[in-house]
Enzyme design. Structure first.
Site, PDB file in Angstrom:
ATOM      1  N   ASP A  95       0.862  -1.179   0.000  1.00  0.00           N
ATOM      2  CA  ASP A  95       0.000   0.000   0.000  1.00  0.00           C
ATOM      3  C   ASP A  95       0.894   1.223   0.000  1.00  0.00           C
ATOM      4  O   ASP A  95       1.624   1.479   0.950  1.00  0.00           O
ATOM      5  CB  ASP A  95      -0.902   0.005   1.237  1.00  0.00           C
ATOM      6  CG  ASP A  95      -1.808   1.221   1.248  1.00  0.00           C
ATOM      7  OD1 ASP A  95      -2.696   1.297   0.387  1.00  0.00           O
ATOM      8  OD2 ASP A  95      -1.609   2.102   2.103  1.00  0.00           O
ATOM      9  N   GLU A 127      -1.589  -0.945  -6.007  1.00  0.00           N
ATOM     10  CA  GLU A 127      -2.762  -0.287  -6.548  1.00  0.00           C
ATOM     11  C   GLU A 127      -2.306   0.605  -7.691  1.00  0.00           C
ATOM     12  O   GLU A 127      -1.302   1.299  -7.581  1.00  0.00           O
ATOM     13  CB  GLU A 127      -3.380   0.574  -5.444  1.00  0.00           C
ATOM     14  CG  GLU A 127      -4.860   0.687  -5.543  1.00  0.00           C
ATOM     15  CD  GLU A 127      -5.427   1.354  -4.292  1.00  0.00           C
ATOM     16  OE1 GLU A 127      -6.613   1.628  -4.285  1.00  0.00           O
ATOM     17  OE2 GLU A 127      -4.663   1.603  -3.341  1.00  0.00           O
ATOM     18  N   ASP A 137      -3.329   1.370   6.658  1.00  0.00           N
ATOM     19  CA  ASP A 137      -2.487   1.015   5.509  1.00  0.00           C
ATOM     20  C   ASP A 137      -2.202  -0.483   5.460  1.00  0.00           C
ATOM     21  O   ASP A 137      -2.146  -1.085   4.388  1.00  0.00           O
ATOM     22  CB  ASP A 137      -1.165   1.794   5.556  1.00  0.00           C
ATOM     23  CG  ASP A 137      -1.381   3.303   5.481  1.00  0.00           C
ATOM     24  OD1 ASP A 137      -2.439   3.716   4.953  1.00  0.00           O
ATOM     25  OD2 ASP A 137      -0.518   4.055   5.962  1.00  0.00           O
TER      26      ASP A 137
END
Ligand SMILES: [Zn+2]
Length: 414
Positions: A195, A279, A361
């Site tokens: 993340d 991501e 996170d």
């Protein structure tokens, strides 16, 4: 596997060589600006824009009359600048097309004139380039000393494609674009979700937290003071020039430190993990958010992803890009419940259904790791074959050469 990469190192140039380098950079800049002007005028008149090849032919004719000084520099300098100009326009048109489809929110970046105020710039040379122990031989410029020994590759198996010489804050660098054989090692590392954050650079699903290199933050105060100093000094004055130079030095330091940190982190990750799930952040959209802009600009999300992709292909790892609409932050990693009310300021995730309490996170990273198992349509896997995808060969004036996939692109860190 054949990979294209760049090696950049500082040159140790004497006054005479500096003059020659400045001349080359000047010729490249002149050709770029001239080409941009001609392209624009022709397009207005005929709705057609001349190609780099056509422009180069015209420039050769001009050398005999208007710009005879260009005979003093390698023909590569203006030629390659015209190729850069073509690429800049192509990028601009690509962004225009994306904007029409609603896929681009950032600036369109119409190619601008190059100005000496922003530094002397750079020039690219092709042809006979030889790396020796302490020196590099370049066309026209001859033998240039290197500040660092044994960094540039000297092996016969490495094919040198081109060399780019650039100036920054009074220092001259050479970036060697090469194609070399790279042995991909066996990678048996674990699967990890990453993340990318604002608070810390990255949080891994195994609980590791990589802190943020707040170089820019730490130096922001100094930067602001220097910028004020520059604006207070009289325009065209000696003191202003001095202040501008100090400011450029600080920018250079920040750039190098930031680049170092990112390279260290991405190399370590690609070497030690076999599957990395990140991501695919919509950076251009996020930069619109003012609070985030500083931190994201500082960390360089786009650069992080770019490095991870090509390094993964070097070290036998796989990168999975999770769809940007995947609610990795809002989903409970324990039971899948989605917290619709979660905001950026919530640093801890509270799973109301199963009672899970976890760092925000870390929760997101675990969700990303889980995506590695479920290969849905929203996930793009980038294996070794495609991640290091090389750009298509570019047909050049004389012979076919390949555009290097430069590790230090022209303005990646800018
Ligand atoms: Zn839950």
């Amino acid at each position: 596997m054949l990979v294209q990469r760049a090696y950049k190192t500082e040159l140790d140039v004497n006054d005479q060589q500096v003059t020659a380098c400045r001349q080359h950079a000047g010729a490249a800049r002149w050709a770029y600006n001239w080409g941009r002007q001609v392209k624009q005028e022709r397009y207005k008149a005929t709705r057609k824009s001349p190609t780099a090849i056509a422009l180069h032919r015209e420039l050769n004719a001009l050398k005999k009359t208007a710009v005879p000084w260009m005979y003093d520099v390698s023909k590569c300098a203006p030629q390659e600048a015209l190729w850069n100009l073509d690429a800049a326009f192509q990028q601009f048109f690509r962004r225009c097309a994306l904007k029409k489809q609603g896929k681009w929110k950032g600036k369109l970046g119409y190619p601008q004139f190059k100005t000496k105020k922003k530094g002397l710039g750079s020039f690219r040379l092709t042809g006979r380039i030889v790396v020796l122990d302490k020196t590099i031989m370049l066309p026209r410029l001859g033998r240039l000393r290197l500040k660092e020994r044994e960094y540039l590759p000297t092996s016969d198996e490495v094919q040198i494609l081109s060399a780019t010489v650039s100036e920054q804050a009074g220092h001259w660098y050479v970036s060697l674009q090469v194609e070399e054989e790279h042995l991909v090692p066996e990678n048996s590392g674990p699967v990890v979700g990453i993340d990318l954050g604002v608070k810390s650079l990255a949080t891994l699903s195994d609980g590791t937290v990589i802190p943020n290199p707040r170089h820019l933050k730490r130096r922001l105060k100094k930067l602001k003071r220097l910028q004020r100093m520059v604006s207070r000094r009289q325009k065209g004055g000696k003191n202003r020039k001095k202040a501008v130079r100090t400011l450029a030095k600080l920018h250079r330091q920040i750039k190098h430190q930031r680049s170092n940190t990112l390279h260290q982190v991405t190399t370590r990750l690609a070497k030690t993990k076999s599957v990395l799930v990140i991501e695919d952040l919509n950076v251009s959209g996020m930069l619109k958010n003012h609070h985030l802009a500083q931190a994201i600009g500082d960390v360089g999300f786009y650069e992080f992803k770019r490095q991870l992709l090509y390094k993964a292909s070097w070290y036998g790892a796989k990168v999975i890009l999770a769809d940007r609409w995947e609610p990795s932050s809002k989903r409970c990693s324990g039971c899948g419940w989605i917290d619709e009310d979660l905001t950026l300021s919530d640093r801890t995730f509270h799973g109301e259904q199963c009672g899970l309490v976890l760092d925000r996170d870390l929760n997101a990273a675990i969700n990303l790791e889980k995506l590695a198992g479920s290969s849905s349509d929203s996930v793009n896997a980038c294996g070794a074959a495609s991640a290091g995808a090389r750009r298509k060969p570019r047909v050049k004036l004389a012979a076919k050469k390949q555009e290097p996939n430069a590790e230090y692109g022209l303005s990646i860190l800018g």
